[in-house]
Design a protein around this motif. Structure first.
Motif, PDB file in Angstrom:
ATOM      1  N   UNK A  73      54.325  27.350 -67.676  1.00 46.27           N
ATOM      2  CA  UNK A  73      54.249  27.055 -66.249  1.00 46.27           C
ATOM      3  C   UNK A  73      55.289  27.749 -65.400  1.00 46.27           C
ATOM      4  N   UNK A  74      56.176  28.514 -65.991  1.00 43.14           N
ATOM      5  CA  UNK A  74      57.208  29.216 -65.216  1.00 43.14           C
ATOM      6  C   UNK A  74      56.594  30.453 -64.569  1.00 43.14           C
ATOM      7  N   UNK A  75      56.498  30.451 -63.255  1.00 44.08           N
ATOM      8  CA  UNK A  75      55.921  31.609 -62.576  1.00 44.08           C
ATOM      9  C   UNK A  75      56.829  32.832 -62.693  1.00 44.08           C
ATOM     10  N   UNK A  76      58.136  32.600 -62.794  1.00 41.75           N
ATOM     11  CA  UNK A  76      59.065  33.730 -62.948  1.00 41.75           C
ATOM     12  C   UNK A  76      58.812  34.436 -64.276  1.00 41.75           C
ATOM     13  N   UNK A  77      58.708  33.641 -65.372  1.00 40.64           N
ATOM     14  CA  UNK A  77      58.460  34.227 -66.689  1.00 40.64           C
ATOM     15  C   UNK A  77      57.082  34.872 -66.752  1.00 40.64           C
ATOM     16  N   UNK A  78      56.092  34.206 -66.158  1.00 39.90           N
ATOM     17  CA  UNK A  78      54.732  34.749 -66.174  1.00 39.90           C
ATOM     18  C   UNK A  78      54.665  36.069 -65.410  1.00 39.90           C
ATOM     19  N   UNK A  79      55.375  36.139 -64.283  1.00 37.16           N
ATOM     20  CA  UNK A  79      55.388  37.375 -63.497  1.00 37.16           C
ATOM     21  C   UNK A  79      56.007  38.519 -64.294  1.00 37.16           C
ATOM     22  N   UNK A  80      57.061  38.192 -65.049  1.00 35.46           N
ATOM     23  CA  UNK A  80      57.720  39.210 -65.868  1.00 35.46           C
ATOM     24  C   UNK A  80      56.793  39.683 -66.980  1.00 35.46           C
ATOM     25  N   UNK A  81      56.080  38.744 -67.609  1.00 27.73           N
ATOM     26  CA  UNK A  81      55.147  39.103 -68.677  1.00 27.73           C
ATOM     27  C   UNK A  81      54.039  40.014 -68.152  1.00 27.73           C
ATOM     28  N   UNK A  82      53.603  39.762 -66.933  1.00 30.44           N
ATOM     29  CA  UNK A  82      52.484  40.507 -66.357  1.00 30.44           C
ATOM     30  C   UNK A  82      52.915  41.765 -65.613  1.00 30.44           C
ATOM     31  N   UNK A  83      54.236  41.927 -65.419  1.00 33.39           N
ATOM     32  CA  UNK A  83      54.727  43.083 -64.690  1.00 33.39           C
ATOM     33  C   UNK A  83      54.419  43.016 -63.210  1.00 33.39           C
ATOM     34  N   UNK A  84      54.449  41.804 -62.651  1.00 32.62           N
ATOM     35  CA  UNK A  84      54.152  41.594 -61.236  1.00 32.62           C
ATOM     36  C   UNK A  84      55.368  41.033 -60.521  1.00 32.62           C
ATOM     37  N   UNK A  85      55.427  41.269 -59.210  1.00 31.81           N
ATOM     38  CA  UNK A  85      56.412  40.574 -58.396  1.00 31.81           C
ATOM     39  C   UNK A  85      55.998  39.111 -58.288  1.00 31.81           C
ATOM     40  N   UNK A  86      56.987  38.195 -58.193  1.00 30.33           N
ATOM     41  CA  UNK A  86      56.655  36.760 -58.140  1.00 30.33           C
ATOM     42  C   UNK A  86      55.766  36.441 -56.946  1.00 30.33           C
ATOM     43  N   UNK A  87      56.057  37.082 -55.809  1.00 31.04           N
ATOM     44  CA  UNK A  87      55.234  36.803 -54.620  1.00 31.04           C
ATOM     45  C   UNK A  87      53.782  37.217 -54.871  1.00 31.04           C
ATOM     46  N   UNK A  88      53.590  38.385 -55.491  1.00 33.19           N
ATOM     47  CA  UNK A  88      52.229  38.851 -55.793  1.00 33.19           C
ATOM     48  C   UNK A  88      51.526  37.886 -56.729  1.00 33.19           C
ATOM     49  N   UNK A  89      52.250  37.430 -57.767  1.00 41.37           N
ATOM     50  CA  UNK A  89      51.655  36.481 -58.703  1.00 41.37           C
ATOM     51  C   UNK A  89      51.271  35.181 -57.989  1.00 41.37           C
ATOM     52  N   UNK A  90      52.176  34.671 -57.141  1.00 41.58           N
ATOM     53  CA  UNK A  90      51.883  33.422 -56.431  1.00 41.58           C
ATOM     54  C   UNK A  90      50.650  33.564 -55.533  1.00 41.58           C
ATOM     55  N   UNK A  91      50.500  34.708 -54.886  1.00 37.85           N
ATOM     56  CA  UNK A  91      49.332  34.929 -54.040  1.00 37.85           C
ATOM     57  C   UNK A  91      48.056  34.962 -54.872  1.00 37.85           C
ATOM     58  N   UNK A  92      48.111  35.560 -56.048  1.00 40.52           N
ATOM     59  CA  UNK A  92      46.932  35.607 -56.915  1.00 40.52           C
ATOM     60  C   UNK A  92      46.602  34.226 -57.476  1.00 40.52           C
ATOM     61  N   UNK A  93      47.633  33.443 -57.810  1.00 38.96           N
ATOM     62  CA  UNK A  93      47.398  32.066 -58.270  1.00 38.96           C
ATOM     63  C   UNK A  93      46.657  31.279 -57.191  1.00 38.96           C
ATOM     64  N   UNK A  94      47.107  31.439 -55.948  1.00 37.41           N
ATOM     65  CA  UNK A  94      46.459  30.729 -54.844  1.00 37.41           C
ATOM     66  C   UNK A  94      45.041  31.239 -54.618  1.00 37.41           C
ATOM     67  N   UNK A  95      44.853  32.572 -54.683  1.00 37.11           N
ATOM     68  CA  UNK A  95      43.543  33.159 -54.421  1.00 37.11           C
ATOM     69  C   UNK A  95      42.501  32.656 -55.415  1.00 37.11           C
ATOM     70  N   UNK A  96      42.890  32.572 -56.692  1.00 36.38           N
ATOM     71  CA  UNK A  96      41.938  32.158 -57.722  1.00 36.38           C
ATOM     72  C   UNK A  96      41.905  30.643 -57.929  1.00 36.38           C
ATOM     73  N   UNK A  97      42.739  29.909 -57.185  1.00 34.76           N
ATOM     74  CA  UNK A  97      42.754  28.455 -57.311  1.00 34.76           C
ATOM     75  C   UNK A  97      43.186  27.986 -58.681  1.00 34.76           C
TER      76      UNK A  97
END
Length: 444
Positions: free
Chosen positions: A411-435
């Protein structure tokens, strides 16, 4: 004209002042509050377009502000300001009704972009409410729905032409609403009390065309047991709508041209011309000028019909109307199918950039399938196969990859963003977009 009316709530006075200054310069009307309770007491929800509130504040927090507005004004967009530790909370709050969230410290331009989307949603919601209240009304906005500039101009042209007795050619792709335009020209003009006679030129067999259009006398041909008034004469005092006129055979176009020019008909089996008092409106999905130049349509008939031409825009040129129309069609389908009306319907994912080749008719069919529960996640009206379009398949893959990374990161968005090679803001926007639901998140 204001870009939108915003209420900004944050317990830090400096942030409120900075937001007022920046958003004011950007064209918004802003009221800021450091005390959430005062905002709830002093601001009338009907007077504002969006609320921006910090999540963590002494006493009354942002989630309570969201709950308040969900209860008193469910269609009012609420944007949450979050710290790094509140992202999971904010994402779950979006699933419960928040419009969006933005992490502190935020980029001012990013906030403006979010507010533009929120105010647009508010505007569409108000228009949708007005249209639902006016169901069955007589305003032209209730017939030709849309906020796009092309639709506003089309409505204006119809009202200007409605009382002018001139023939009109309506151009537009299949499913854009050409007959709706024709009926509006009839209903909002001086011929509204007369008949509106719609003739599908592609559906009348050539062998009975003259009888159907001009009528016949008794005994004019085998089986003509009595006199029959043709469609053109039947429309006396009203409007004749010649739909799909491009499909009319050349041999019949000359006869129709004569009737339009002379405003008279000669029924089969008679030698007497009868005057007709009608207005002609023709509709075509083809370019009649090009068809006439190619020899597939009579140039004289084209020029006779094209005194005034109206173009009905395709749906892909008025994308700002898609969400509004989709909600109207879905609500109408729910009523017809006797199913619960949820109030607001979301367009299935992946369709924001659809070409809508079937136009409004295609969108209506999609809304009906959605209400009936037949539209599956990621599948649209033109998937071209079980897998859907490339964009749909990429979106499904991306959502699944993000879910897997969030589970792996507990559930750590920071760790997930690092795993995916994304900025945290970008990851958060995608989480919201896909619900997507972040593991461990909860809403108070």
């Amino acid at each position: 004209m204001s870009r939108g009316s915003i209420v900004f709530i944050d317990d830090e006075a400096e942030l409120c002042a900075a937001a007022e200054e920046w958003l004011g310069v950007s064209g918004f009307s802003v009221s800021s509050f450091t005390a959430p309770q005062r905002a709830l007491e002093r601001v009338e929800p009907a007077d504002i377009d969006c609320v921006v509130t910090d999540v963590r504040m002494p006493g009354l927090g942002g989630i309570e502000v969201l709950d308040h507005y969900r209860a008193v004004a469910p269609d009012l967009p609420v944007v949450l300001l979050t710290g790094h530790g509140d992202v999971a909370l904010a994402v779950d709050a979006m699933r419960s009704g928040a419009h969006d969230f933005i992490e502190k410290p935020y980029d001012a331009e990013h906030l403006v972009a979010i507010l533009d989307r929120a105010t647009e949603r508010r505007r569409l919601g108000r228009e949708l409410a007005r249209l639902r209240q006016a169901a069955g009304g007589v305003e032209i906005e209730d017939r030709l729905v849309g906020l796009a500039p092309a639709m506003v101009a089309l409505r204006r042209s119809i009202l200007q032409l409605a009382n002018i007795d001139v023939d009109v050619l309506v151009n537009g792709e299949t499913g854009t609403g050409k007959e709706v335009v024709a009926r509006a020209l009839h209903d909002f003009g001086g011929r509204a009390k007369g008949q509106f006679v719609a003739i599908n030129c592609a559906a009348i067999p050539e062998t009975v065309f003259e009888s159907e259009m001009f009528g016949h006398a008794r005994g004019a041909f085998t089986g003509a047991a009595g006199e029959r008034i043709g469609k053109l004469e039947y429309a006396k005092g009203g409007t004749v709508f010649l739909d799909e006129i491009e499909s009319m055979p050349l041999s019949l176009q000359a006869k129709v041209l004569r009737a339009i020019q002379e405003r008279s008909v000669e029924p089969l089996g008679t030698n007497m011309s009868r005057p007709i008092d009608v207005r002609f409106i023709a509709a075509s999905k083809a370019d009649l000028k090009a068809e006439s130049e190619a020899g597939r349509f009579r140039p004289d008939l084209y020029f006779r019909l094209a005194t005034v031409e109206l173009a009905v825009p395709p749906l892909r040129q008025r994308r700002e109307d898609v969400a509004l129309l989709f909600n109207l069609f879905a609500a109408d389908a729910a009523r017809r199918f006797r199913l619960p009306d949820t109030g607001t319907y979301c367009l299935p994912p992946g369709l924001e950039t659809s070409d809508w080749r079937g136009n409004v008719r295609e969108l209506r069919a999609l809304a009906e399938r959605t209400v009936l529960g037949m539209v599956q996640r990621g599948m649209g009206p033109s998937d071209g196969g079980a897998g859907g379009s490339l964009a749909d398949r990429v979106a499904r893959f991306e959502a699944a990859a993000i879910e897997q990374a969030l589970r792996a990161a507990n559930g750590s968005t920071a760790d997930a963003a690092e795993r995916l090679g994304l900025a945290r803001r970008t990851l958060n926007e995608k989480i919201a977009r896909y619900g997507l639901r972040v593991p461990g998140a909860s809403v108070r």
